[in-house]
Design a protein around this motif. Structure first.
Motif, PDB file in Angstrom:
ATOM      1  N   PHE A  40      33.635  62.809 -10.691  1.00  0.00           N
ATOM      2  CA  PHE A  40      33.633  62.571 -12.138  1.00  0.00           C
ATOM      3  C   PHE A  40      35.060  62.492 -12.679  1.00  0.00           C
ATOM      4  CE2 PHE A  40      33.761  64.679 -16.371  1.00  0.00           C
ATOM      5  CZ  PHE A  40      33.176  63.673 -17.116  1.00  0.00           C
ATOM      6  N   PHE A  41      35.905  63.418 -12.253  1.00  0.00           N
ATOM      7  CA  PHE A  41      37.298  63.412 -12.708  1.00  0.00           C
ATOM      8  C   PHE A  41      38.026  62.158 -12.234  1.00  0.00           C
ATOM      9  CE2 PHE A  41      37.151  68.281 -12.823  1.00  0.00           C
ATOM     10  CZ  PHE A  41      36.934  68.306 -14.187  1.00  0.00           C
ATOM     11  N   ARG A  42      37.751  61.766 -11.014  1.00  0.00           N
ATOM     12  CA  ARG A  42      38.435  60.599 -10.466  1.00  0.00           C
ATOM     13  C   ARG A  42      37.994  59.315 -11.154  1.00  0.00           C
ATOM     14  NH1 ARG A  42      38.027  62.195  -4.042  1.00  0.00           N
ATOM     15  NH2 ARG A  42      40.023  63.298  -3.902  1.00  0.00           N
ATOM     16  N   SER A  43      36.716  59.234 -11.481  1.00  0.00           N
ATOM     17  CA  SER A  43      36.192  57.988 -12.052  1.00  0.00           C
ATOM     18  C   SER A  43      36.616  57.774 -13.493  1.00  0.00           C
ATOM     19  CB  SER A  43      34.668  57.978 -11.980  1.00  0.00           C
ATOM     20  OG  SER A  43      34.109  58.887 -12.931  1.00  0.00           O
ATOM     21  N   GLN A  44      36.848  58.890 -14.211  1.00  0.00           N
ATOM     22  CA  GLN A  44      37.204  58.817 -15.633  1.00  0.00           C
ATOM     23  C   GLN A  44      36.144  58.081 -16.447  1.00  0.00           C
ATOM     24  OE1 GLN A  44      40.650  60.100 -17.069  1.00  0.00           O
ATOM     25  NE2 GLN A  44      39.680  61.347 -15.483  1.00  0.00           N
ATOM     26  N   GLN A  45      34.894  58.149 -15.983  1.00  0.00           N
ATOM     27  CA  GLN A  45      33.788  57.557 -16.716  1.00  0.00           C
ATOM     28  C   GLN A  45      33.143  58.604 -17.623  1.00  0.00           C
ATOM     29  OE1 GLN A  45      32.959  54.174 -16.442  1.00  0.00           O
ATOM     30  NE2 GLN A  45      34.880  54.185 -15.285  1.00  0.00           N
TER      31      GLN A  45
END
Length: 281
Positions: free
Chosen positions: A262-267
């Motif tokens: 979730f943090f990596r995707s920034q979605q």
């Protein structure tokens, strides 16, 4: 690892039921003197009596962890009566369900004060004298697998456990700075068969939380780990001085990996169908 907790005093909050009760009984059976602290006097005495009945040593103590002065009173009593504290488990906590804007102020305050301030002030009240003794000791604070995820309809509980996890990490580092022989464990239970989702625990919740609570209760009873089995795993890992204490590591790591993605995707947060079913009728 039973020799680690074969003597000395253990103080456990919220020990009248659930995980606190399971930990209290286990360390009591191993030889510790257990202070069974709980807001419910009858439950605390029932657990203390069961420990004494099995040949152990235990005292019931009524305390409201949402009030810092009550934790100061508990600490003063314990050190005066039992001397040094070898194990402190800040376990007391409640679950709150419902939509953010529908949960009454009183229920919001109770959840945050019990779940967050109960742990903060439990440590604040006990640590000065634990540090002064200079002896090896253990502190275990109850976070949750929920500390690594989000769940609509359970916002007060989820945010409180995120706070507890960060508190535990900071506490570990501060005690390291002090070169103190005090181990810190962040306890991350998965799905255990406890009373946390029972209907009476929802007093003060809005109607929007009733169905969600019932579904969670049914899920835990159907798929949850046996309480005694979970508490054995918890106590053994605390005794080993582990910071990360899991009951179901695969569940914990699934939550952690999902959070990382979730943090990596920034979605924006995404709600799957299973979560939607739990929250809606």
């Amino acid at each position: 690892m039973s020799e680690v907790f074969s003597s000395g005093t253990a103080v456990i909050t919220g020990a009248g039921a659930g995980i606190g009760m399971g930990i209290a009984r286990r360390v009591g059976a191993q030889g510790m003197t257990v202070v069974v602290a709980d807001i419910n006097a009858a439950n605390a005495e029932k657990v203390a009596s069961s420990i004494r009945g099995a040949g152990g040593k235990a005292e019931a103590f009524v305390v409201d962890v949402s009030k810092p002065a009550e934790l100061d009173r508990l600490a003063t009593h314990v050190f005066a009566t039992h001397g040094e504290v070898r194990l402190l488990v800040n376990n007391a906590g409640i679950e709150t369900m419902g939509f953010i804007w529908e949960i009454p102020v009183e229920r919001w305050e109770a959840t945050l004060n019990i779940n967050i301030h109960g742990i903060v002030h439990g440590c604040r009240a006990f640590l000065p004298r634990m540090l002064e003794s200079g002896k090896e000791a253990w502190i275990a604070n109850l976070a949750s697998m929920g500390a690594f995820g989000v769940m609509p309809g359970q916002t007060p509980y989820i945010m409180s456990k995120h706070a507890v996890q960060s508190f535990n990490e900071c506490l570990h580092l501060e005690l390291e700075l002090k070169e103190a022989p005090i181990h810190v464990s962040s306890v991350l239970p998965g799905m255990l068969k406890t009373s946390i989702f029972e209907a009476e625990g929802g007093a003060g919740e809005p109607p929007s939380g009733t169905s969600h609570r019932r579904k969670m209760y049914d899920m835990v009873q159907a798929y949850g780990m046996d309480l005694d089995e979970g508490c054995k795993l918890i106590v053994d890992q605390i005794a080993q001085g582990k910071f990360w204490v899991h009951t179901q590591p695969e569940m914990s790591m699934g939550a952690v990996e999902g959070r990382i993605e979730f943090f990596r995707s920034q979605q924006a947060p995404v709600m799957n169908d299973e979560v939607r079913h739990l929250v809606t009728d």
